[in-house]
Design a protein around this motif. Structure first.
Motif, short mmCIF file in Angstrom:
data_model
loop_
_atom_site.label_atom_id
_atom_site.label_comp_id
_atom_site.label_asym_id
_atom_site.label_seq_id
_atom_site.Cartn_x
_atom_site.Cartn_y
_atom_site.Cartn_z
N TYR A 25 0.82 -1.20 0.00
CA TYR A 25 0.00 0.00 0.00
C TYR A 25 0.86 1.26 0.00
O TYR A 25 0.54 2.26 -0.65
CB TYR A 25 -0.92 -0.01 1.23
N GLU A 26 1.98 1.20 0.71
CA GLU A 26 2.83 2.38 0.87
C GLU A 26 3.82 2.55 -0.28
O GLU A 26 4.28 3.66 -0.55
CB GLU A 26 3.60 2.29 2.19
N ALA A 27 4.16 1.46 -0.97
CA ALA A 27 5.21 1.51 -1.99
C ALA A 27 4.65 1.89 -3.36
O ALA A 27 3.48 1.68 -3.66
CB ALA A 27 5.92 0.16 -2.07
N SER A 28 5.52 2.43 -4.20
CA SER A 28 5.13 2.81 -5.56
C SER A 28 5.38 1.69 -6.55
O SER A 28 4.99 1.78 -7.72
CB SER A 28 5.91 4.06 -6.00
N ASP A 29 6.07 0.62 -6.11
CA ASP A 29 6.26 -0.57 -6.94
C ASP A 29 6.38 -1.77 -6.01
O ASP A 29 6.09 -1.66 -4.82
CB ASP A 29 7.48 -0.42 -7.85
N GLN A 47 10.41 -2.83 -3.15
CA GLN A 47 10.65 -2.70 -1.72
C GLN A 47 9.91 -3.76 -0.90
O GLN A 47 10.49 -4.40 -0.02
CB GLN A 47 10.26 -1.30 -1.24
N GLU A 104 -8.22 0.98 -10.05
CA GLU A 104 -7.12 1.39 -9.19
C GLU A 104 -5.78 0.87 -9.69
O GLU A 104 -4.78 1.59 -9.72
CB GLU A 104 -7.38 0.91 -7.76
N GLU A 131 -4.81 3.67 -12.47
CA GLU A 131 -4.06 4.53 -11.57
C GLU A 131 -2.65 4.03 -11.30
O GLU A 131 -1.85 4.74 -10.69
CB GLU A 131 -4.83 4.71 -10.27
N ALA A 145 -1.59 1.63 -9.29
CA ALA A 145 -1.31 1.29 -7.90
C ALA A 145 -1.04 -0.21 -7.75
O ALA A 145 -1.39 -1.01 -8.61
CB ALA A 145 -2.49 1.68 -7.02
N ASN A 146 -0.40 -0.57 -6.64
CA ASN A 146 -0.29 -1.97 -6.27
C ASN A 146 -1.66 -2.46 -5.81
O ASN A 146 -2.44 -1.70 -5.24
CB ASN A 146 0.72 -2.17 -5.13
N ARG A 172 0.91 -5.72 -9.60
CA ARG A 172 0.74 -4.42 -10.26
C ARG A 172 0.87 -4.65 -11.76
O ARG A 172 1.48 -5.63 -12.21
CB ARG A 172 1.76 -3.39 -9.78
#
Length: 623
Positions: free
Chosen positions: A402-406, A409, A446, A450, A452-453, A468
């Motif tokens: 939820y917090e990561a962009s890919d 991490q 989403e 968008e 997102a993951n 993703r």
């Protein structure tokens, strides 16, 4: 019986909780209506209660997903009418609002404690047989709910269920209805048929016809909408090697295991039931008479064969075989474990009636060696630890994604590998992309639009994935050359079937006016005769049977009725109905089955009528 009721209840609860989205779709055609929403714009008002545009958008998206799941590879988003989709979704929202209002008017209710018990007792929310708050959060998060949203949605779904059961369960069926249905169901028919095979290969389709069809149905000839996804996969099995147990723990577990072993007792019994026809006093007097005969030296097994009312053991002299503690009724077990070998108890009262119990033998427990149990002991000790680690890691993966962009991490944090799928469409693909949850997540707004993951998706109790979209391959118009062959085949089949239909219509007209003899062959085809055919006759195409039983009864034996039906392969069958025969009388068991079926159908109709009545008397405003 009580255990069966409890088991069925648990199964229903689990299906209600985990399959809730599908259930709501089946009931009202939408779901997910309790998401936080802005009410700045209204879609409708139902008796003063508002349905927001946000709720409508969510419901329409859920209908889109449901269609995708139902149609699979046949789903073509380009052919979906967005206006009709939203209209259908709004109708579902209005229906549900009316049902909730109806349930409130009828004073149906569930207490908070009852809701708590439903949630606490649901196996999908449990770890090692006990409710787990983390597990609960993980499951409902995947469904898109917070705790309060889930409780509200569950309570309302149960209210609608109460209302539906109350109305549908009150239906009844008369004996006359049962008899009439049984006569129709067991009816048989005598008929003859001619089958004409379509020959698409003999049909010539011009290039102009192919081009015209291609232009007219351009939206049907698009490349599939496809995506390529990156994903990380968390497996519960990976944690088994990470968890260690000591020798002391294994030995303690072994001692606990063998401590639970108990001797087996070989019992026999004579049962006199207490039921609607035999009172407690009568049963007790009967068992005491048998006890007196035993005291005089008569054989226990012989008396059991003569008098015992336990159908499972009476024929074998009352022999129940060996069993350990916890198998029998507590009163029965207490009496059995007080006996010495060969001894017979005094009369013992249980829920079934009165028993005389004889101990035939005792078998000491066989204690397995530590070596033979070691693998099991290790597994038993590791399982709860592994389960907890898996739950914790799933929550960590959810939060990290939820917090990561890919996915780099989250994969690094949990020592996982980012994997890439082959391209797949809305019908799914191979491996994890065959999973409907994965497909729905990949094509959700989403994730797809968008970037997102996804949320954590539980593929099964031991596997969780996050994904993703790496690449989106949008639909493109296929060139005419690529689809010309398929179009030609389709048009040839249509024309061949149309020619057969024209031939059949001409034949039937001649048979009816007498210009063609009904018993003679036609174009080399001989009538195929069949007598006493049932509605589910083997060896006859179901479509042919359906058409046959729709034909009206002939007015006379020499005046058959004619019809025709086109089968799935394009062939055409001309039907000649000669006679209708009444079936054998239905048995009592068959009548009971018919009664249950008709009552269920009537209940569904009553509920549908109730919903229509609610709608007819409601003040509904659509914006």
């Amino acid at each position: 019986m009580l255990q069966n009721i409890r088991d069925n209840s648990q199964g229903w609860i689990a299906k209600t909780i985990i399959g809730l989205i599908v259930m709501l779709m089946a009931l009202t055609g939408f779901e997910a209506i309790f998401q936080a929403a802005t009410h700045s714009q209204d879609a409708a008002k139902v008796n003063g209660e508002t349905i927001s545009q946000s709720e409508l958008s969510q419901a329409a998206e859920m209908q889109r997903r449901q269609l995708m799941q139902q149609l699979g590879k046949d789903f073509d988003p380009a052919l979906l009418d967005e206006k009709m989709l939203r209209e259908a979704a709004l109708k579902g929202l209005i229906d549900r609002k009316l049902l909730l209002q109806g349930a409130a008017d009828a004073k149906f209710a569930f207490s908070e404690a009852a809701l708590d018990q439903v949630i606490l007792q649901t196996p999908e929310f449990q770890v090692d047989g006990k409710f787990s708050a983390d597990r609960f959060d993980q499951v409902i998060r995947q469904m898109g709910y917070s705790r309060m949203q889930f409780r509200a949605m569950l309570a309302e779904e149960m209210l609608i269920g109460q209302l539906r059961t109350g109305i549908a369960g009150s239906s009844f069926v008369t004996d006359q209805q049962v008899d009439a249905f049984a006569r129709l169901e067991k009816q048989t028919r005598d008929f003859a048929s001619l089958t004409f095979k379509a020959n698409p290969a003999a049909i010539k389709i011009s290039d102009e016809e192919i081009k015209a069809h291609y232009d007219q149905h351009a939206k049907e000839f698009m490349s599939p909408d496809q995506v390529v996804i990156d994903y990380v996969e968390l497996k519960k099995s990976a944690f088994f090697d990470q968890v260690k147990v000591s020798d002391d723990e294994l030995k303690a577990q072994y001692e606990k295991e063998i401590a639970n072993l108990a001797e087996q007792r070989h019992a026999a019994h004579i049962l006199i039931e207490v039921n609607d026809k035999v009172s407690d006093a009568q049963a007790k007097a009967r068992i005491e008479e048998i006890q007196q005969r035993l005291a005089k030296g008569e054989d226990f097994a012989a008396l059991a064969k003569e008098f015992s009312q336990d159908p499972g053991s009476a024929s074998s002299g009352g022999d129940l075989g060996f069993a350990g503690p916890g198998v029998y009724d507590p009163a029965f077990e207490t009496a059995l474990y007080k006996l010495d070998k060969g001894q017979v108890s005094v009369p013992v009262r249980t829920e079934y009636g009165y028993h005389l119990i004889k101990l035939l033998g005792v078998e000491a427990p066989e204690v397995p060696s530590f070596a033979s149990l070691k693998d099991k002991l290790i597994r038993d000790l590791k399982t709860p630890l592994v389960e907890q680690r898996y739950v914790d890691a799933s929550k960590q993966l959810q939060d990290a994604a939820y917090e990561a962009s890919d996915l780099a991490q989250p994969a690094q944090d949990l020592n996982l590998k980012v994997q890439t799928s082959a391209p797949f469409g809305r019908e799914g693909g191979d491996g994890i992309t065959a999973n409907r949850q994965v497909v729905q997540a990949a094509f959700s707004e989403e994730v797809l639009e968008e970037g997102a993951n996804s949320t954590a998706i539980e593929l099964d109790p031991e596997t969780t994935v996050v994904l993703r979209v790496k690449e989106h391959r949008k639909p493109e118009q296929l060139p005419l050359e690529a689809v010309a062959g398929n179009i030609a085949d389709h048009l040839a089949k249509e024309k061949a079937t149309a020619e057969l239909k024209a031939k059949a219509d001409k034949l039937i007209a001649g048979l009816r006016d007498g210009s063609i003899a009904g018993a003679e062959a036609y174009e080399g085809q001989v009538w195929k005769q069949a007598e006493a055919v049932t509605r589910a006759q083997d060896g006859i195409d179901p479509a042919e049977l359906q058409a046959l039983f729709r034909l009206p009864k002939p007015q006379a034996k020499d005046k058959p009725v004619y019809g025709s039906v086109v089968l799935a392969d394009g062939s055409l069958v001309v039907l000649q109905l000669k006679g209708v025969n009444d079936g054998a009388a239905a048995t009592d068991e068959e009548k009971q089955q018919i009664r249950r079926y008709l009552a269920s159908r009537a209940g569904q109709q009553d509920f549908a009528a109730y919903r229509k009545q609610l709608e007819g008397s409601a003040d509904i405003t659509r914006y």
